[in-house]
Structure formats: structure tokens, C-alpha cells
Write an enzyme that holds these catalytic residues in place. Sequence first.
Site, PDB file in Angstrom:
ATOM      1  N   CYS A   1     -51.164 -36.811  60.013  1.00 44.55           N
ATOM      2  CA  CYS A   1     -49.680 -37.138  60.626  1.00 44.55           C
ATOM      3  C   CYS A   1     -49.481 -36.455  61.716  1.00 44.55           C
ATOM      4  CB  CYS A   1     -48.539 -37.061  59.671  1.00 44.55           C
ATOM      5  SG  CYS A   1     -48.789 -38.014  58.200  1.00 44.55           S
TER       6      CYS A   1
ATOM      7  N   HIS B   1     -42.301 -36.764  63.209  1.00 42.63           N
ATOM      8  CA  HIS B   1     -42.947 -37.842  62.630  1.00 42.63           C
ATOM      9  C   HIS B   1     -41.993 -38.232  61.374  1.00 42.63           C
ATOM     10  CE1 HIS B   1     -45.845 -39.315  59.865  1.00 42.63           C
ATOM     11  NE2 HIS B   1     -45.628 -38.446  58.941  1.00 42.63           N
TER      12      HIS B   1
ATOM     13  N   ASN C   1     -44.083 -44.779  57.140  1.00 39.83           N
ATOM     14  CA  ASN C   1     -44.742 -43.918  57.513  1.00 39.83           C
ATOM     15  C   ASN C   1     -46.121 -43.990  58.152  1.00 39.83           C
ATOM     16  OD1 ASN C   1     -46.447 -41.267  58.036  1.00 39.83           O
ATOM     17  ND2 ASN C   1     -45.683 -40.553  56.132  1.00 39.83           N
TER      18      ASN C   1
END
Length: 332
Positions: A119, A259, A289
Site C-alpha cells: 500500500c 492511503h 482499499n
Amino acid sequence: MTRGIQPKGARITGIGHYLPERVLTNFDLEKMVDTSDEWIVTRSGIRERRIADESEAASDLALNAARRAIEDAGVAADELDLIIVSTVTPDMSLPATACLLQSRLGAKRAAGFDLSAACSGFVYGLTTGHALIAAGRAKKILIVGVEVLSRILDYEDRATCVLFGDGAGAVVLEEGPEGEGILGTFMQCDGSLGELLYVPGGGSRMPLDAQRIAERQQYVKMRGDGLFKYAVRAMVDAARSTLDEAGLQLSDIDYLIPHQANIRIIEGVRKRLKLAKEQVVVNIDRIGNTSSASIPIALSELRDGGTLHKGDLVMMVAFGGGLTWGAVLARY
């Protein structure tokens, strides 16, 4: 650095993103796994996510985002010096997705490589691109964050399959005057905590065979409570370190693009950085996500929404598997 070469600045001149057409809602997931819309929203803030078509691979999503970023920057593909693709879901292990993208774009002059930092990948990619431009090794770099996470999700595991989605975001980073564009960067990792979020099967440690596939070792495994413990602190520390490098204060930030992992993590970071809700970019409710794609997608949507203006100070901060974390501070 070679004597006589002065450090260069690096600024984002083009932005673009791409999302697959298919929308997978929480109500769709209720029919697939033991979960509910209320359970998912309460724990993550996610209501829906995008899922790539069976015919779409990482390079397909990346190509769409890259073309938009290049057009936005007003450059031709053959002007690019380098392509960096951040992904944990490449088309294949060899060759790099960046090389496939280079061919499809017609970026004949560009070198290319993939970067794997989960990520945090886009932040790592920006940091790498900035360093190469500052050293005079490149002038125009395409940086793409792309994930097709639906291919490595276990749709029998409600702890993971409800969280992730597919998508791509891209930027063109170009040489500019020092002190403009990217003003500070930070990267860190802690490999001792790698098993909080990982895919055990498919690499040289555990090559896939019939037994391991039957054991579902090819899918994402996660210990969410353990991740939450570290994520807020790490992202806040990364943001503060980046501001210190730039000689700026929290009060100077116009926008925070975190994020998009979990709304509770985002809120925790916002509160500790003492930012107003309207300063924090959130799209996790619509997109979920998307790992390394989440920050460039959010940046692209912020710009497309007309609220990002020239001179705004943007803090991009990420945390992900590895464990990895980092931040980039940029003047738009």
C-alpha cells in the site's frame, strides 16, 4: 553527486486514474460470504468497490490511467525517460508490468521497472522518481500505482474480501526548479511484522501446487487488529518527519491524502495531525482499499473535483504490508 551538477526539483505535471466498470456492493457480498452491510461499514467505512473484468490485467488498468496522466501533462509517450509501476498484482512475475506498459504506450526511450511495497508503493515510487530527477538521471517519469487485488482475495474470508478493490492511478513527474513540487519525502519498513499482511503462496518460498491451492495459500492473509495498532502511529510519524525535512508546520497543509485502508485509521491520523475533516481526502466508501493505487486515485479525484488549486500543499501518507510506510509532501 558529480561536481557541478545542481539538485533539480521534481513536480507533478499530469494526473490520471482509471476504475473498472463493475461495482461490487456490500449487499452483493452479503450473498457471497457471511457478512452484512452494517458490519462492513462500521469496521471499514466501505460501501462498494470496483472489480476488474476477467479480461483486464494490471497493465490494462495501468494503461488507461497512464494515458490520462500523459495527456494531462501535455507530453508524448516517447518523451518519457522512465516508467515505475507499483503493484503487488502484476500481469506476471516476468517481465515487469512496467515493461509491458512501456510497449503499449510506445514509450520507446523509457526504461521501466516494477516496485513492490504494497500500500506504500506509490509513495515509494514518487520518492524514487524524485531522487532520480534530483540527481539529474531523468527529466520525465511516469509513476503508476495499480492493483487487481480481486485476483488474490479469498471470497470465503470475510475479514479480507470485503476490504479491497481494483483500480489504477498515475502521475507524470517532471524536472522543475528546486524548491517546487516535491518538498519532502520519507520511507520506512519493519520486516519483522510482515506476517500481519501477506500472501504466503506463489513465490520461491512456497511455490503453488495442488495442495497449497487447496489450502488457499495463494490469497491475502491479514491480522487486522495488529495492523491498526501500528498504522496510525506510523503514518503520523511519517507525515511529521516529512514536514520537518521541508521546514514546514502542520498548519501549512492544505490537503491530506492518506492511503484508503480503513476509515478509523484515516480518522485517527486526521485527529493526531489536528486537521479539519474537509482537509482530508476520503473515497474509501466508494472504492475500498486499492493498495498502491489508492493515493493517486484520490489525488486525481481531488483535482478533477476542482478543489485542488495551484500552490496547495498536499501531504500524501501511506502504510501497508511489509510492513512499509512513508510520506511525500508536494506543492501542487
